[in-house]
Design an enzyme around this catalytic site. Structure first.
Site, mmCIF file in Angstrom:
data_model
loop_
_atom_site.group_PDB
_atom_site.id
_atom_site.type_symbol
_atom_site.label_atom_id
_atom_site.label_comp_id
_atom_site.label_asym_id
_atom_site.label_seq_id
_atom_site.Cartn_x
_atom_site.Cartn_y
_atom_site.Cartn_z
ATOM 1 N N PRO A 101 -36.257 20.698 -2.390
ATOM 2 C CA PRO A 101 -37.404 19.938 -2.894
ATOM 3 C C PRO A 101 -38.372 19.597 -1.772
ATOM 4 C CG PRO A 101 -35.319 18.859 -3.452
ATOM 5 C CD PRO A 101 -35.005 19.976 -2.539
ATOM 6 N N HIS A 102 -39.656 19.667 -2.105
ATOM 7 C CA HIS A 102 -40.700 19.337 -1.155
ATOM 8 C C HIS A 102 -41.987 19.093 -1.930
ATOM 9 C CE1 HIS A 102 -40.857 23.634 -1.921
ATOM 10 N NE2 HIS A 102 -42.159 23.568 -1.672
ATOM 11 N N ALA A 103 -42.917 18.437 -1.281
ATOM 12 C CA ALA A 103 -44.237 18.208 -1.857
ATOM 13 C C ALA A 103 -45.267 18.537 -0.788
ATOM 14 C CB ALA A 103 -44.367 16.758 -2.329
ATOM 15 N N TYR A 116 -39.289 24.765 -9.319
ATOM 16 C CA TYR A 116 -39.869 25.665 -8.324
ATOM 17 C C TYR A 116 -39.119 25.660 -6.993
ATOM 18 C CZ TYR A 116 -41.901 21.501 -6.134
ATOM 19 O OH TYR A 116 -42.058 20.302 -5.529
#
Length: 147
Positions: free
Chosen positions: A65-67, A55
């Site tokens: 990238p990350h959350a 994603y």
């Protein structure tokens, strides 16, 4: 300005990595070392990739990238990893990835200006080509100093 967040301490270059997980892990090191994210943040990124696929691969050659903030983000932060050989994230349209920008945000709004500046950079095809070809931190800093 992006260079307030992406200075030499938050920029890394490498020739190659074993896989996308190694790329994310390496890109996270500056933020982990400074307490900006926790190990849980990395685990959350890996879980989300497993559930949703790649994603965070945004465009050809670029991953971010990350959350979620509550998954281990302790402060607002960015790091950048330039991978000379590129790495596959299983993103059919956008592999290989040469630039990994890891984002940490502690809420849903504090990072909006950063995202805007990154979007400006990512949409500048000439700047991105120079970034993909960069050979050292100074070249990367020079490119991002315009955003």
């Amino acid at each position: 300005m992006l260079n307030d967040w992406l200075n030499a301490d938050h920029i890394q270059l490498c020739d190659r990595v074993a896989d996308w997980q190694a790329a994310v892990t390496l890109s996270a090191q500056p933020l982990l070392q400074r307490g900006i994210i926790t190990d849980d943040y990395l685990k959350a990124i890996f879980r989300q990739h497993q559930a949703l696929g790649p994603y965070f691969v945004l465009a050809p050659g670029i991953a971010m990238p990350h959350a979620r903030p509550e998954e281990g983000a302790k402060a607002l932060g960015l790091s950048l990893l330039k991978i000379n050989q590129g790495v596959h994230f299983h993103s059919e349209d956008n592999d290989p990835v040469f630039v990994v920008v890891l984002l940490s945000a502690t809420d849903s709004s504090s990072h909006i200006e950063l995202i805007s500046q990154l979007a400006e950079l990512f949409s500048d095809s000439e700047a991105m080509e120079r970034l993909f070809q960069a050979e050292n931190k100074q070249q990367i800093e020079d490119i991002i100093s315009n955003y």
